[in-house]
Design an enzyme around this catalytic site. Structure first.
Site, PDB file in Angstrom:
ATOM      1  N   GLN A 269       5.129  -7.551   5.203  1.00 31.20           N
ATOM      2  CA  GLN A 269       4.127  -7.744   4.148  1.00 31.20           C
ATOM      3  C   GLN A 269       4.408  -6.778   3.011  1.00 31.20           C
ATOM      4  O   GLN A 269       3.750  -6.819   1.983  1.00 31.20           O
ATOM      5  CB  GLN A 269       2.725  -7.461   4.702  1.00 31.20           C
ATOM      6  CG  GLN A 269       2.324  -8.380   5.834  1.00 31.20           C
ATOM      7  CD  GLN A 269       1.097  -7.839   6.569  1.00 31.20           C
ATOM      8  OE1 GLN A 269      -0.025  -7.954   6.082  1.00 31.20           O
ATOM      9  NE2 GLN A 269       1.296  -7.254   7.727  1.00 31.20           N
TER      10      GLN A 269
ATOM     11  N   ASP B  32       8.268  -3.207  -0.920  1.00 30.17           N
ATOM     12  CA  ASP B  32       8.960  -1.992  -1.369  1.00 30.17           C
ATOM     13  C   ASP B  32      10.469  -1.989  -1.156  1.00 30.17           C
ATOM     14  O   ASP B  32      11.133  -1.002  -1.504  1.00 30.17           O
ATOM     15  CB  ASP B  32       8.337  -0.758  -0.702  1.00 30.17           C
ATOM     16  CG  ASP B  32       8.355  -0.839   0.834  1.00 30.17           C
ATOM     17  OD1 ASP B  32       9.198  -1.562   1.391  1.00 30.17           O
ATOM     18  OD2 ASP B  32       7.510  -0.163   1.456  1.00 30.17           O
TER      19      ASP B  32
ATOM     20  N   HIS C 245       5.198 -11.182   1.204  1.00 38.63           N
ATOM     21  CA  HIS C 245       4.418 -10.949  -0.036  1.00 38.63           C
ATOM     22  C   HIS C 245       5.312 -10.642  -1.232  1.00 38.63           C
ATOM     23  O   HIS C 245       4.888  -9.967  -2.176  1.00 38.63           O
ATOM     24  CB  HIS C 245       3.410  -9.808   0.179  1.00 38.63           C
ATOM     25  CG  HIS C 245       2.283 -10.176   1.100  1.00 38.63           C
ATOM     26  ND1 HIS C 245       1.492  -9.248   1.737  1.00 38.63           N
ATOM     27  CD2 HIS C 245       1.813 -11.393   1.492  1.00 38.63           C
ATOM     28  CE1 HIS C 245       0.585  -9.882   2.475  1.00 38.63           C
ATOM     29  NE2 HIS C 245       0.763 -11.182   2.348  1.00 38.63           N
TER      30      HIS C 245
ATOM     31  N   CYS D 265       9.809 -14.613 -13.889  1.00 42.57           N
ATOM     32  CA  CYS D 265       9.142 -15.364 -14.956  1.00 42.57           C
ATOM     33  C   CYS D 265       8.196 -16.391 -14.342  1.00 42.57           C
ATOM     34  O   CYS D 265       8.577 -17.143 -13.445  1.00 42.57           O
ATOM     35  CB  CYS D 265      10.194 -16.064 -15.814  1.00 42.57           C
ATOM     36  SG  CYS D 265       9.478 -17.166 -17.036  1.00 42.57           S
TER      37      CYS D 265
ATOM     38  N   CYS E 214       9.906 -20.099 -15.635  1.00 39.50           N
ATOM     39  CA  CYS E 214      11.190 -20.628 -15.137  1.00 39.50           C
ATOM     40  C   CYS E 214      11.653 -19.951 -13.853  1.00 39.50           C
ATOM     41  O   CYS E 214      12.668 -20.332 -13.300  1.00 39.50           O
ATOM     42  CB  CYS E 214      12.270 -20.508 -16.215  1.00 39.50           C
ATOM     43  SG  CYS E 214      12.904 -18.817 -16.437  1.00 39.50           S
TER      44      CYS E 214
ATOM     45  N   CYS F   5      10.255 -13.223 -20.530  1.00 40.46           N
ATOM     46  CA  CYS F   5      11.493 -13.642 -19.875  1.00 40.46           C
ATOM     47  C   CYS F   5      12.639 -13.659 -20.884  1.00 40.46           C
ATOM     48  O   CYS F   5      12.474 -14.155 -22.007  1.00 40.46           O
ATOM     49  CB  CYS F   5      11.281 -15.033 -19.282  1.00 40.46           C
ATOM     50  SG  CYS F   5      12.748 -15.764 -18.577  1.00 40.46           S
TER      51      CYS F   5
HETATM   52  P1  NAD Z   1      -3.169  -1.707   5.418  1.00 40.82           P
HETATM   53  O1  NAD Z   1      -3.281  -0.629   4.396  1.00 40.82           O
HETATM   54  O2  NAD Z   1      -4.273  -2.680   5.508  1.00 40.82           O
HETATM   55  O3  NAD Z   1      -3.006  -1.036   6.874  1.00 40.82           O
HETATM   56  C1  NAD Z   1      -2.051  -0.057   7.136  1.00 40.82           C
HETATM   57  C2  NAD Z   1      -1.983   0.161   8.631  1.00 40.82           C
HETATM   58  O4  NAD Z   1      -0.924   1.064   8.901  1.00 40.82           O
HETATM   59  C3  NAD Z   1      -3.246   0.767   9.225  1.00 40.82           C
HETATM   60  O5  NAD Z   1      -3.494   0.124  10.459  1.00 40.82           O
HETATM   61  C4  NAD Z   1      -2.880   2.246   9.455  1.00 40.82           C
HETATM   62  O6  NAD Z   1      -3.533   2.788  10.604  1.00 40.82           O
HETATM   63  C5  NAD Z   1      -1.400   2.136   9.700  1.00 40.82           C
HETATM   64  N1  NAD Z   1      -0.619   3.319   9.309  1.00 40.82           N
HETATM   65  C6  NAD Z   1      -0.660   4.020   8.145  1.00 40.82           C
HETATM   66  N2  NAD Z   1       0.268   4.987   8.146  1.00 40.82           N
HETATM   67  C7  NAD Z   1       0.901   4.909   9.348  1.00 40.82           C
HETATM   68  C8  NAD Z   1       1.967   5.627   9.951  1.00 40.82           C
HETATM   69  N3  NAD Z   1       2.565   6.628   9.328  1.00 40.82           N
HETATM   70  N4  NAD Z   1       2.367   5.267  11.195  1.00 40.82           N
HETATM   71  C9  NAD Z   1       1.767   4.241  11.856  1.00 40.82           C
HETATM   72  N5  NAD Z   1       0.769   3.500  11.313  1.00 40.82           N
HETATM   73  C10 NAD Z   1       0.354   3.834  10.088  1.00 40.82           C
HETATM   74  O7  NAD Z   1      -1.768  -2.399   5.199  1.00 40.82           O
HETATM   75  P2  NAD Z   1      -1.311  -3.904   5.448  1.00 40.82           P
HETATM   76  O8  NAD Z   1      -1.905  -4.415   6.722  1.00 40.82           O
HETATM   77  O9  NAD Z   1       0.147  -3.939   5.279  1.00 40.82           O
HETATM   78  O10 NAD Z   1      -1.996  -4.719   4.285  1.00 40.82           O
HETATM   79  C11 NAD Z   1      -1.917  -4.283   2.948  1.00 40.82           C
HETATM   80  C12 NAD Z   1      -1.200  -5.226   1.989  1.00 40.82           C
HETATM   81  O11 NAD Z   1      -0.815  -4.449   0.862  1.00 40.82           O
HETATM   82  C13 NAD Z   1       0.074  -5.794   2.521  1.00 40.82           C
HETATM   83  O12 NAD Z   1      -0.070  -7.141   2.420  1.00 40.82           O
HETATM   84  C14 NAD Z   1       1.182  -5.326   1.592  1.00 40.82           C
HETATM   85  O13 NAD Z   1       1.710  -6.431   0.885  1.00 40.82           O
HETATM   86  C15 NAD Z   1       0.556  -4.497   0.539  1.00 40.82           C
HETATM   87  N6  NAD Z   1       1.073  -3.108   0.429  1.00 40.82           N
HETATM   88  C16 NAD Z   1       2.412  -2.883   0.482  1.00 40.82           C
HETATM   89  C17 NAD Z   1       2.901  -1.595   0.369  1.00 40.82           C
HETATM   90  C18 NAD Z   1       4.386  -1.377   0.457  1.00 40.82           C
HETATM   91  O14 NAD Z   1       5.143  -2.280   0.119  1.00 40.82           O
HETATM   92  N7  NAD Z   1       4.828  -0.218   0.939  1.00 40.82           N
HETATM   93  C19 NAD Z   1       2.033  -0.518   0.212  1.00 40.82           C
HETATM   94  C20 NAD Z   1       0.654  -0.796   0.140  1.00 40.82           C
HETATM   95  C21 NAD Z   1       0.203  -2.093   0.260  1.00 40.82           C
END
Ligand code: NAD
Length: 260
Positions: free
Chosen positions: A104, A107, A122, A130, A133, A156
């Site tokens: 999800q 990064d 995601h 864009c 396109c 774009c």
């Molecule tokens: P969330 O924030 O809802 O949950 C994070 C989970 O990770 C929690 O259960 C927490 O207890 C656990 N956690 C945090 N740090 C941890 C660690 N060091 N070790 C083990 N567990 C740990 O995140 P989600 O469920 O991924 O949903 C959030 C949405 O936001 C995702 O869909 C994602 O696309 C996006 N997001 C992405 C990033 C990224 O790309 N790094 C960062 C923030 C949010």
């Protein structure tokens, strides 16, 4: 904890089609905040800023916020490096034990750690695409133009359409290819390794439900600081703690088992 790690390692070694499902928690040890933990991004930024509706109302406003978040270090993805958990997961794939990573995260850290079969559920925030396109370019190119004051920075290069980060915003559909591959992998999967996700965001959170409800069900192994919202329904082995630490120990135990 040792007995849980051992049980999880035995399940992985015995699995034919293990799949990983990761979320923001796997990247917090790389310095990228998750959304829902204390101090997470949603305590600092209104989630509505990441909705398609609001983006379309004023793309320039969003891009300014994006640059501010990057400059403040609150959400600077390009400067982050993969951590031990990303590395261990990539190693499990190289060993043939994990067939793919459905993430999800936006990064790019799994790819940088060496994971090859990565499903970007995601999208990816290191690209801009864009809206007209679909042409994509590195987001750093857009950022450089914005910083230089180019009035067409977020347009774009090919068709002058509006550029948006290539991540799924609220109100947008999951990319069809990612959705389809995830569906196929869920059906084949006999072990699902869930790492760092609260399982509150759908349809990603549907994946552990699907693997548990199909016949025969897959075993679900969960690594999280706090138990996910679905742990009582889906999780067979719940390992609470740091993803970097637990994934390293899981990998070590798998390697020990394979030596025997
Ligand atoms: P969330 O924030 O809802 O949950 C994070 C989970 O990770 C929690 O259960 C927490 O207890 C656990 N956690 C945090 N740090 C941890 C660690 N060091 N070790 C083990 N567990 C740990 O995140 P989600 O469920 O991924 O949903 C959030 C949405 O936001 C995702 O869909 C994602 O696309 C996006 N997001 C992405 C990033 C990224 O790309 N790094 C960062 C923030 C949010």
């Amino acid at each position: 904890m040792e007995d849980k790690i051992r049980k999880a390692a035995e399940i992985l070694v015995g699995a034919q089609n293990a799949v990983a499902l990761t979320g923001a928690g796997i990247s917090t040890e790389s310095g990228i905040p998750d959304f829902r933990s204390p101090g997470g991004l949603w305590t600092k930024v209104d989630p509505g800023e990441f909705s398609l509706d609001r983006f379309l109302q004023n793309p320039t406003r969003f891009w300014r916020l994006h640059l501010d978040l990057k400059a403040s270090g609150e959400f600077d993805l390009a400067s982050a490096a993969p951590n031990a958990a990303h590395a261990a997961l990539a190693r499990l794939e190289q060993m043939g034990l994990v067939k793919c990573v459905i993430t999800q995260n936006v990064d790019n850290l799994h790819q940088r750690a060496g994971s090859v079969e990565v499903v970007e559920f995601h999208g990816n925030m290191l690209r801009a695409a864009c809206l007209r396109c679909r042409a994509a370019e590195p987001i750093e190119d857009v950022e450089a133009r914005l910083t230089a004051g180019d009035p067409d920075a977020a347009r774009c290069r090919k068709c002058q359409g509006v550029l948006k980060p290539d991540a799924v915003f609220f109100g947008e559909a999951i990319p069809a290819k990612a959705m389809n591959i995830s569906h196929v992998q869920s059906q084949k999967c006999d072990a699902l390794l869930v790492i760092g996700t609260s399982l509150q965001v759908y349809p990603a959170a549907q994946i552990p439900m699907t693997v548990k409800l199909k016949y025969p069900p897959a075993q679900v192994l969960e690594i999280n600081r706090e138990p996910s919202a679905l742990h009582e329904q889906v999780t067979d082995v719940l390992m609470l703690g740091s993803a970097g630490d637990l994934m390293t120990r899981l990998l070590n135990t798998v390697e020990e088992l394979l030596k025997r």
